[in-house]
Design an enzyme around this catalytic site. Sequence first.
Site, mmCIF file in Angstrom:
data_model
loop_
_atom_site.group_PDB
_atom_site.id
_atom_site.type_symbol
_atom_site.label_atom_id
_atom_site.label_comp_id
_atom_site.label_asym_id
_atom_site.label_seq_id
_atom_site.Cartn_x
_atom_site.Cartn_y
_atom_site.Cartn_z
ATOM 1 N N ASP A 1 -7.076 4.306 -4.269
ATOM 2 C CA ASP A 1 -7.726 4.159 -2.965
ATOM 3 C C ASP A 1 -8.366 5.534 -2.722
ATOM 4 O O ASP A 1 -8.582 6.277 -3.703
ATOM 5 C CB ASP A 1 -6.687 3.783 -1.880
ATOM 6 C CG ASP A 1 -7.340 3.278 -0.582
ATOM 7 O OD1 ASP A 1 -7.690 2.099 -0.518
ATOM 8 O OD2 ASP A 1 -7.524 4.078 0.357
ATOM 9 N N LYS B 1 0.858 -1.191 0.000
ATOM 10 C CA LYS B 1 0.000 0.000 0.000
ATOM 11 C C LYS B 1 0.883 1.226 0.000
ATOM 12 O O LYS B 1 2.025 1.174 0.462
ATOM 13 C CB LYS B 1 -0.867 0.008 1.263
ATOM 14 C CG LYS B 1 -2.133 0.815 1.115
ATOM 15 C CD LYS B 1 -3.226 -0.009 0.495
ATOM 16 C CE LYS B 1 -4.474 0.784 0.258
ATOM 17 N NZ LYS B 1 -5.610 -0.106 -0.068
HETATM 18 N N1 GLU Z 1 -7.401 0.185 -2.636
HETATM 19 C C1 GLU Z 1 -8.159 -0.989 -2.923
HETATM 20 C C2 GLU Z 1 -8.198 -1.894 -1.720
HETATM 21 O O1 GLU Z 1 -8.245 -1.406 -0.606
HETATM 22 C C3 GLU Z 1 -7.752 -1.696 -4.204
HETATM 23 C C4 GLU Z 1 -6.303 -1.897 -4.435
HETATM 24 C C5 GLU Z 1 -5.963 -2.439 -5.831
HETATM 25 O O2 GLU Z 1 -6.817 -2.511 -6.702
HETATM 26 O O3 GLU Z 1 -4.805 -2.785 -5.995
HETATM 27 O O4 GLU Z 1 -8.240 -3.092 -1.800
#
Ligand code: GLU
Length: 448
Positions: A169, A129
Site C-alpha cells: 500500500d 490491513k
Molecule cells: N493496498 C491495496 C488496496 O488498497 C492492495 C492490497 C492487496 O493487494 O492485497 O486494495
Amino acid sequence: MTVDDPRLHSIYDLVVHRNPGEDEFHQAVREVLDSLGPVIARHPEYADARVIERICEPERQIIFRVPWVDDSGRVEINRGFRVEFNSALGPYKGGLRFHPSVYLGIVKFLGFEQVFKNALTGMPIGGGKGGSDFDPKGRSDAEVMRFCQSFMTELYRHIGEYTDVPAGDIGVGGREIGYLFGQYKRITNRYESGVLTGKGIGWGGSAVRKEATGYGTAFFVQEMLRERGESLDGKKVVVSGSGNVAIYAVEKVHELGGTVVACSDSAGYVVDEAGVDVALLKEVKEVERARISEYAERRSGASYFAGGSIWDVPCDVALPCATENELDETAARTLVAQGCTVVAEGANMPTTPAGVATFVDAGVLFAPGKAANAGGVATSALEMQQNASRDSWTHDHAETRLAEIMAGIHARCAEAADDYGRPGDYVLGANVSGFIRVADAMLAMGVV
Ligand code: GLU
C-alpha cells in the site's frame, strides 16, 4: 441518509463508542451504513443475525513493537499493526501501509473498506490491513531492510497463505515486499509464495500486479463511460498523486485515448498540457524516489505549483489517486464548476462525504474506491492463484483477466444499483453488492 434507520443508527453509535478517536474508521463505516437501509428492509435476516454489528468488529487486531537500528547506530522504535477484519470469503487479504500518519484508526478504516472491495471482485479473499508509522522517506535501503526484517519478525506468526496474505500500500512496494518475504522465508524455513503478494516477477510475483490498481481504475472509467456511449478518447484527465496507483492510471488513460494534464505529490503539483510524460514520471518517482517538482524542471512546457490544490486544474475526468480525504467539498465544487463529469477513486476514500454529495447532486458519474481501485487486490488474488498452481501467466493474460474483473465489478455495482432503484449510483451499488456477498457467507457459517 439511511443511517436514520434506527437500527443502523444505533450500530453506528456503538462503533463510535467502541472505537473512540478513530475518525477515518467512523467515516468508512458510516459511508457503508448509509447504503444499507433498503437492504435490511428487504432482508431482515441480516439484522436478526446481527451481521452488520459483526462486520463492524474486526475478527482480530494485532499491535506490536518494531525496534530497529538506523544507519547512525541509533535505536528506533515504531509501532506495527495488522487488523484481520473478516475471513468469511477467504484468508484475510490487504496491504501494509508504511507512513507516519498510520495509527489503529487508519488501519481499521482501510481494513473495513477492504472487506467490501475484496467481496466485489468476486474472488475468494477476506479483508485485512496493516502497516506501521515508519516513514521510509529519506531512509537508506539498508534502514528499510532492517525495519522490514524487524516488522516481519513479529508479523510472521500471524500470517500464512491460508490465514492472512499481506501486500503493499502507500510506502510499501516491490523493495519492501522483497525484504519482508526474505525474512518470512528465513524464519519459517518455508518457500511459501502465497503468503505475500506484490512479489518480484522472477520469484513468484504476477505480471501486471504493479500496474493493476492504476490500470484497473482506468478500465473502470472506461466501463462507466461506455454506459453513456462515450469513451476516454479526447478527454482531459487530472490524476492526483504520483505513486504506484497514479503512475499506472496515467499510463493506461493515455493508452485509452485520454490526456493526463496534471499529477502531484504531497508538496505540490505539476501541470503539463501536452500530456504527462510517463517515462519521465517513472524515472523521477520510481527510480530516483525524488519529488514531483523534479519532473517540471526536466520537462519543457510543464509548470510546478508548490502547495495549492491540483483540483483547480480544469478537466473532464478526475482520478484522486493519492490518499484519504484529499478531495473536499470546495475541491468538488471547483471540479464541477469547471466541467468535470466523471470521478473515479484510485486511492482509498480520497473524497470527503461532502465532496461525494457534491458530485452526486451535480450528476457527476462517481466511482468509489472500493469498486474503482479493486484491480490491485484482484490481481493479488490472481497472484495467489498462480502461486497455488505453481504457474506464471503472461502479461497479456494477466491484463486480460484484470480487464474482465473490472468489467465484472462494474456490472455488479450497476446491477445492485438498478435492483435497489438507484440506477447509476455506484456508491450504493458497490456497498450493497459487497455487503450481500459477505453477509450471505456469514449467515451460512453460523454465529462465528
Ligand atoms: N493496498 C491495496 C488496496 O488498497 C492492495 C492490497 C492487496 O493487494 O492485497 O486494495
